[in-house]
Motif scaffolding. Structure first.
Motif, mmCIF file in Angstrom:
data_model
loop_
_atom_site.group_PDB
_atom_site.id
_atom_site.type_symbol
_atom_site.label_atom_id
_atom_site.label_comp_id
_atom_site.label_asym_id
_atom_site.label_seq_id
_atom_site.Cartn_x
_atom_site.Cartn_y
_atom_site.Cartn_z
ATOM 1 N N LYS A 2 13.697 5.161 8.783
ATOM 2 C CA LYS A 2 12.743 4.224 9.371
ATOM 3 C C LYS A 2 13.472 2.926 9.716
ATOM 4 O O LYS A 2 14.230 2.399 8.916
ATOM 5 C CB LYS A 2 11.627 3.945 8.376
ATOM 6 N N TYR A 3 13.229 2.434 10.944
ATOM 7 C CA TYR A 3 13.819 1.178 11.383
ATOM 8 C C TYR A 3 12.783 0.068 11.262
ATOM 9 O O TYR A 3 11.668 0.214 11.735
ATOM 10 C CB TYR A 3 14.293 1.274 12.829
ATOM 11 N N CYS A 18 13.193 -4.492 18.372
ATOM 12 C CA CYS A 18 13.345 -3.142 17.839
ATOM 13 C C CYS A 18 14.605 -2.553 18.462
ATOM 14 O O CYS A 18 14.822 -2.693 19.663
ATOM 15 C CB CYS A 18 12.147 -2.266 18.179
ATOM 16 N N ALA A 19 15.436 -1.916 17.655
ATOM 17 C CA ALA A 19 16.691 -1.379 18.177
ATOM 18 C C ALA A 19 16.988 -0.024 17.557
ATOM 19 O O ALA A 19 16.611 0.254 16.422
ATOM 20 C CB ALA A 19 17.828 -2.347 17.873
ATOM 21 N N ASP A 20 17.618 0.814 18.358
ATOM 22 C CA ASP A 20 18.192 2.043 17.834
ATOM 23 C C ASP A 20 19.671 2.047 18.218
ATOM 24 O O ASP A 20 20.209 1.006 18.591
ATOM 25 C CB ASP A 20 17.436 3.282 18.322
ATOM 26 N N LYS A 21 20.323 3.179 18.169
ATOM 27 C CA LYS A 21 21.767 3.207 18.428
ATOM 28 C C LYS A 21 22.132 2.869 19.862
ATOM 29 O O LYS A 21 23.227 2.411 20.131
ATOM 30 C CB LYS A 21 22.319 4.571 18.072
ATOM 31 N N LYS A 22 21.219 3.100 20.815
ATOM 32 C CA LYS A 22 21.579 2.925 22.221
ATOM 33 C C LYS A 22 20.823 1.820 22.951
ATOM 34 O O LYS A 22 21.290 1.341 23.971
ATOM 35 C CB LYS A 22 21.357 4.236 22.970
ATOM 36 N N THR A 23 19.656 1.414 22.464
ATOM 37 C CA THR A 23 18.869 0.425 23.192
ATOM 38 C C THR A 23 18.299 -0.638 22.266
ATOM 39 O O THR A 23 18.139 -0.426 21.075
ATOM 40 C CB THR A 23 17.686 1.073 23.947
ATOM 41 N N VAL A 24 17.996 -1.769 22.876
ATOM 42 C CA VAL A 24 17.336 -2.878 22.195
ATOM 43 C C VAL A 24 16.087 -3.202 23.011
ATOM 44 O O VAL A 24 16.158 -3.343 24.223
ATOM 45 C CB VAL A 24 18.245 -4.129 22.143
ATOM 46 N N THR A 25 14.941 -3.297 22.338
ATOM 47 C CA THR A 25 13.695 -3.640 23.019
ATOM 48 C C THR A 25 13.151 -4.926 22.427
ATOM 49 O O THR A 25 13.022 -5.056 21.216
ATOM 50 C CB THR A 25 12.646 -2.517 22.875
ATOM 51 N N THR A 38 13.776 -3.958 27.789
ATOM 52 C CA THR A 38 14.706 -3.073 27.099
ATOM 53 C C THR A 38 16.085 -3.196 27.728
ATOM 54 O O THR A 38 16.214 -3.199 28.950
ATOM 55 C CB THR A 38 14.227 -1.610 27.177
#
Length: 61
Positions: A2-3, A18-25, A38
């Motif tokens: 969970k992020y 909010c971010a994952d390995k490839k994008t930042v929103t 994004t």
């Protein structure tokens, strides 16, 4: 996994990140004005979200 979202308030604008390995929103909101942007990097995405929300706020005046 969970992020947890990050956030901060600057000049009365609330920013949620909010971010994952490839994008930042980024979601930026002040009053009824809200934008969602994004991008690929934190620095560029935050800068563009700030520019967009400022443009929206000035156009509402």
């Amino acid at each position: 996994m969970k992020y947890e979202p990050l956030g901060f308030i600057e000049n009365g604008v609330t920013y949620h990140i909010c971010a994952d390995k490839k994008t930042v929103t980024i979601t930026a909101k002040q009053g009824e004005v809200e934008i969602k942007y994004t991008g690929d990097t934190f620095k560029d995405t935050i800068a563009e979200a700030k520019r967009l929300i400022n443009n929206q706020l000035h156009s509402k005046m």
